[in-house]
Design a protein around this motif. Structure first.
Motif, short mmCIF file in Angstrom:
data_model
loop_
_atom_site.label_atom_id
_atom_site.label_comp_id
_atom_site.label_asym_id
_atom_site.label_seq_id
_atom_site.Cartn_x
_atom_site.Cartn_y
_atom_site.Cartn_z
N SER A 87 0.86 -1.18 0.00
CA SER A 87 0.00 0.00 0.00
C SER A 87 0.89 1.22 0.00
O SER A 87 1.92 1.26 0.67
N PRO A 88 0.51 2.24 -0.76
CA PRO A 88 1.34 3.43 -0.81
C PRO A 88 1.37 4.12 0.55
O PRO A 88 0.39 4.16 1.26
N VAL A 89 2.53 4.65 0.88
CA VAL A 89 2.66 5.41 2.11
C VAL A 89 2.19 6.83 1.84
O VAL A 89 2.63 7.46 0.89
N ALA A 90 1.29 7.30 2.67
CA ALA A 90 0.78 8.66 2.49
C ALA A 90 1.89 9.66 2.77
O ALA A 90 2.60 9.55 3.77
N HIS A 91 2.05 10.59 1.88
CA HIS A 91 3.05 11.63 2.05
C HIS A 91 2.47 12.71 2.95
O HIS A 91 1.38 13.21 2.70
N ALA A 92 3.17 13.03 4.00
CA ALA A 92 2.73 14.10 4.90
C ALA A 92 3.37 15.40 4.42
O ALA A 92 4.55 15.63 4.65
N PRO A 93 2.61 16.23 3.71
CA PRO A 93 3.21 17.46 3.19
C PRO A 93 3.66 18.36 4.34
O PRO A 93 2.88 18.69 5.22
N GLN A 94 4.91 18.71 4.31
CA GLN A 94 5.47 19.57 5.34
C GLN A 94 5.96 20.86 4.71
O GLN A 94 6.37 20.88 3.56
N VAL A 95 5.90 21.90 5.51
CA VAL A 95 6.39 23.20 5.07
C VAL A 95 7.47 23.64 6.04
O VAL A 95 7.26 23.66 7.26
N GLU A 96 8.63 23.98 5.49
CA GLU A 96 9.68 24.55 6.31
C GLU A 96 9.48 26.06 6.33
O GLU A 96 9.28 26.69 5.28
N VAL A 97 9.52 26.63 7.53
CA VAL A 97 9.36 28.07 7.71
C VAL A 97 10.67 28.61 8.26
O VAL A 97 11.16 28.14 9.29
N VAL A 98 11.24 29.58 7.55
CA VAL A 98 12.46 30.24 7.99
C VAL A 98 12.10 31.69 8.30
O VAL A 98 11.59 32.41 7.43
N VAL A 99 12.33 32.11 9.53
CA VAL A 99 11.97 33.45 9.99
C VAL A 99 13.25 34.24 10.21
O VAL A 99 14.20 33.74 10.80
N GLU B 194 5.74 21.61 -0.67
CA GLU B 194 4.80 21.23 -1.73
C GLU B 194 3.80 22.38 -1.90
O GLU B 194 3.35 22.96 -0.91
N PRO B 195 3.45 22.76 -3.13
CA PRO B 195 2.64 23.97 -3.35
C PRO B 195 1.33 24.03 -2.56
O PRO B 195 1.01 25.07 -1.99
N ARG B 196 0.57 22.93 -2.50
CA ARG B 196 -0.70 22.98 -1.76
C ARG B 196 -0.46 23.15 -0.26
O ARG B 196 -1.21 23.83 0.43
N ALA B 197 0.60 22.54 0.26
CA ALA B 197 0.92 22.67 1.68
C ALA B 197 1.34 24.11 2.00
O ALA B 197 0.92 24.68 3.02
N VAL B 198 2.16 24.70 1.14
CA VAL B 198 2.58 26.08 1.35
C VAL B 198 1.38 27.01 1.30
O VAL B 198 1.24 27.92 2.13
N GLU B 199 0.47 26.78 0.36
CA GLU B 199 -0.72 27.63 0.26
C GLU B 199 -1.59 27.51 1.51
O GLU B 199 -2.14 28.50 1.99
N ARG B 200 -1.69 26.33 2.06
CA ARG B 200 -2.48 26.12 3.28
C ARG B 200 -1.88 26.89 4.46
O ARG B 200 -2.60 27.54 5.21
#
Length: 129
Positions: free
Chosen positions: A3-15, A88-94
């Motif tokens: 079964s495919p492993v679900a990718h957990a979209p992560q966003v790195e934030v640099v402040v 990932e674009p959708r994760a960044v937009e969220r």
């Protein structure tokens, strides 16, 4: 059965471009909404020297955002804060939409690749802009 492993979209934030206190306030607000490698009570520290200080955190966009624990607006920032979002674009937009709900957000630049986007923002407390 594979079964495919679900990718957990992560966003790195640099402040950067702000005080440690403002960086801590921003990360605390994001930690209230999303799982992170940081804890809301983690306090960023200033570093000595002439080099600019940057703080990083990684936020998991795969789950629903948490409910705010309080109905108050986020802690005021003492000045503009530069935040770079990468993922990932959708994760960044969220994550960007979450920031839009808390702060005045100015997009300074964007670099888009095949699988990832890098967005540079300037955040200000409401009433500062």
């Amino acid at each position: 059965m594979n079964s495919p492993v679900a990718h957990a979209p992560q966003v790195e934030v640099v402040v950067s471009g702000c005080s440690a206190s403002d960086a801590g306030s921003l990360f605390a607000e994001l930690c209230r909404l999303f799982s992170s490698d940081r804890r809301a009570e983690d306090v960023p520290h200033e570093t000595a020297g002439s080099r600019p200080t940057m703080w990083t955190g990684t936020f998991d966009m795969s789950s629903a955002p948490g409910a705010p624990e309080r109905l108050e607006p986020p802690a005021s920032l003492s000045g503009p804060v530069k935040a770079e979002l990468q993922g990932e674009p959708r994760a960044v937009e969220r994550l960007r939409r979450a920031l839009d709900a808390m702060y005045v957000v100015h997009q300074l630049g964007v670099v888009a690749g095949d699988q990832e986007v890098d967005v540079e923002l300037r955040l200000e407390s409401r009433g500062m802009a």
